[in-house]
Design an enzyme around this catalytic site. Structure first.
Site, PDB file in Angstrom:
ATOM      1  CE  LYS A   4      47.995  43.423  53.361  1.00  0.00           C
ATOM      2  NZ  LYS A   4      48.799  43.216  52.182  1.00  0.00           N
ATOM      3  NE  ARG A  63      52.152  37.397  54.050  1.00  0.00           N
ATOM      4  CZ  ARG A  63      51.799  38.172  55.073  1.00  0.00           C
ATOM      5  NH1 ARG A  63      50.618  38.777  55.095  1.00  0.00           N
ATOM      6  NH2 ARG A  63      52.631  38.341  56.082  1.00  0.00           N
TER       7      ARG A  63
HETATM    8  N1  PMM Z   1      51.542  42.119  53.387  1.00  0.00           N
HETATM    9  C1  PMM Z   1      52.080  42.134  54.626  1.00  0.00           C
HETATM   10  C2  PMM Z   1      53.212  41.353  54.920  1.00  0.00           C
HETATM   11  N2  PMM Z   1      53.791  40.582  53.983  1.00  0.00           N
HETATM   12  N3  PMM Z   1      53.842  39.761  51.793  1.00  0.00           N
HETATM   13  C3  PMM Z   1      53.348  39.747  50.551  1.00  0.00           C
HETATM   14  N4  PMM Z   1      53.929  38.963  49.613  1.00  0.00           N
HETATM   15  N5  PMM Z   1      52.257  40.485  50.207  1.00  0.00           N
HETATM   16  C4  PMM Z   1      51.633  41.302  51.099  1.00  0.00           C
HETATM   17  O1  PMM Z   1      50.659  41.993  50.715  1.00  0.00           O
HETATM   18  C5  PMM Z   1      52.134  41.345  52.426  1.00  0.00           C
HETATM   19  C6  PMM Z   1      53.261  40.544  52.738  1.00  0.00           C
HETATM   20  C7  PMM Z   1      51.468  42.986  55.698  1.00  0.00           C
HETATM   21  O2  PMM Z   1      50.465  42.319  56.375  1.00  0.00           O
HETATM   22  P1  PMM Z   1      50.646  41.552  57.816  1.00  0.00           P
HETATM   23  O3  PMM Z   1      51.122  42.583  58.787  1.00  0.00           O
HETATM   24  O4  PMM Z   1      49.293  41.032  58.069  1.00  0.00           O
HETATM   25  O5  PMM Z   1      51.623  40.432  57.665  1.00  0.00           O
END
Ligand code: PMM
Length: 272
Positions: free
Chosen positions: A207, A247
C-alpha cells in the site's frame, strides 16, 4: 492470505492475473509458497476505482472459486451479496467484504444463510469522506478508537443477522479513507482492535503508505515493486502482535516472516 486479483485496474498487480489459466497457476504458486487462504477479487476496491457490473464480477470470480477451492480454502473479496452467494455455492470458505456489510443490505443475511465466516473491514462510504480533508474521514482525534467502535458495531450487525460469532474476522481497512499517520496509528494500536475478541486481519501489502515511508523527503512514494520487504516486516510484527492473518501479494517472504515470529514467540522451533 495470498491475493488473487482478477481486476483490470488493481493498483498493486495491475491486472496481471486476468487470464484464467494464469490466475489458477498464480494461486497454485502462492499455495506452494505457504498461503493458507487465497483471496479472490473480481472488482478493485481501491479507493476511487470504478465499479464493475455485477454480472462481470460474477463471471470473473465464480469459475475461479470453483478451480482454486480445490487447491486451498478461498476467500472472496466482494461487496455484493449475489456474488457472495454464488461463490459460497462453489465452495468459497469465507467472504471478505471491504464494506463490512454496509454496501449491500443483503450481504450479512446471505453470509448467515450459508453459515459462512466473514471478514468485516472498516469502511467509510465515499460520500461520507470525500468532504473531508485529503481523502480521509474525520476520526475525532482517535482513529484507533473510532475504527474499533465502528468494527464492534459491524460485528453486532453480523451477529444480529445470524452470523456465527466464531466466524467473524475484523480488519482496520488500512488505506481506506485513512492517511499514512492513520494507518501507522492503527498498526501501533492493533492490540486495541484485537482486544475486541475477534480475529484480526492486517492488509498492508504494497500500500501507498509503505511507499511514502520508504521515499526521501519531497520524493514520490517508492514504486509498488519496491514495497515487498516492508510488507514482510509488517507481517512479522503483525504476527507477533497476535493478528489472525495478513493479506499479501508476495506470499513467500511473508510466510517466512510468520515462521520467524512464531519461533521468536515460542523460543524454539515449532514441533512439526
Ligand atoms: N484492500 C484491498 C482489497 N481488499 N480486503 C481486506 N479485507 N482488507 C484490505 O485492506 C483490502 C482488501 C485493496 O488492495 P489490492 O488492490 O492490493 O487488492
Amino acid at each position: 492470505m495470498g491475493v488473487l486479483n482478477v481486476t483490470a485496474d488493481s493498483f498493486s498487480d495491475g491486472g496481471r492475473h486476468l487470464a484464467f489459466s494464469d490466475a489458477v497457476a498464480h494461486a497454485r504458486r502462492m499455495v506452494a509458497e505457504g498461503a493458507d487462504l487465497i483471496d479472490i477479487g473480481g472488482e478493485s476496491t481501491r479507493p476511487g476505482a470504478i465499479r464493475v457490473e455485477e454480472s462481470d464480477e460474477e463471471q470473473r470470480v465464480v469459475p475461479l472459486v470453483r478451480a482454486v477451492s480445490g487447491l486451498a480454502p478461498v476467500s472472496v473479496d466482494t461487496m455484493r451479496a449475489r456474488v457472495a452467494a454464488r461463490a459460497l455455492e462453489e465452495n468459497a470458505a469465507i467472504i471478505n467484504d471491504v464494506s463490512g456489510g454496509l454496501a449491500d443490505p443483503d450481504m450479512l443475511r446471505v453470509v448467515a444463510e450459508h453459515r459462512s465466516p466473514v471478514i468485516l473491514m472498516h469502511w467509510v462510504s465515499p460520500d461520507d469522506y470525500r468532504a473531508g480533508a485529503g481523502g480521509r474521514a474525520d476520526y475525532g482525534g482517535d482513529v484507533v478508537g473510532a475504527v474499533r467502535d465502528h468494527l464492534a458495531r459491524r460485528a453486532d450487525a453480523a451477529l444480529e443477522a445470524g452470523v456465527d460469532a466464531a466466524g467473524i474476522v475484523l480488519d482496520p481497512g488500512l488505506g481506506f479513507a485513512k492517511n499514512a499517520d492513520d494507518n501507522w496509528a492503527l498498526l501501533h494500536g492493533l492490540d486495541r482492535l484485537i482486544a475486541l475478541g475477534f480475529p484480526v486481519l492486517v492488509a498492508a501489502s504494497r500500500k501507498r503508505f509503505l511507499g511514502s515511508l520508504l521515499s526521501g523527503e519531497g520524493e514520490e512514494p517508492r514504486a509498488v515493486s519496491g514495497r515487498d520487504p516492508a510488507t514482510a516486516a509488517i507481517t512479522s510484527l503483525a504476527a507477533a502482535a497476535g493478528a489472525w492473518a495478513v493479506r499479501v501479494h508476495d506470499v513467500a517472504p511473508s510466510a517466512d516472516a510468520v515462521r520467524v515470529a512464531a519461533a521468536w514467540a515460542d523460543g524454539r522451533v515449532e514441533a512439526r
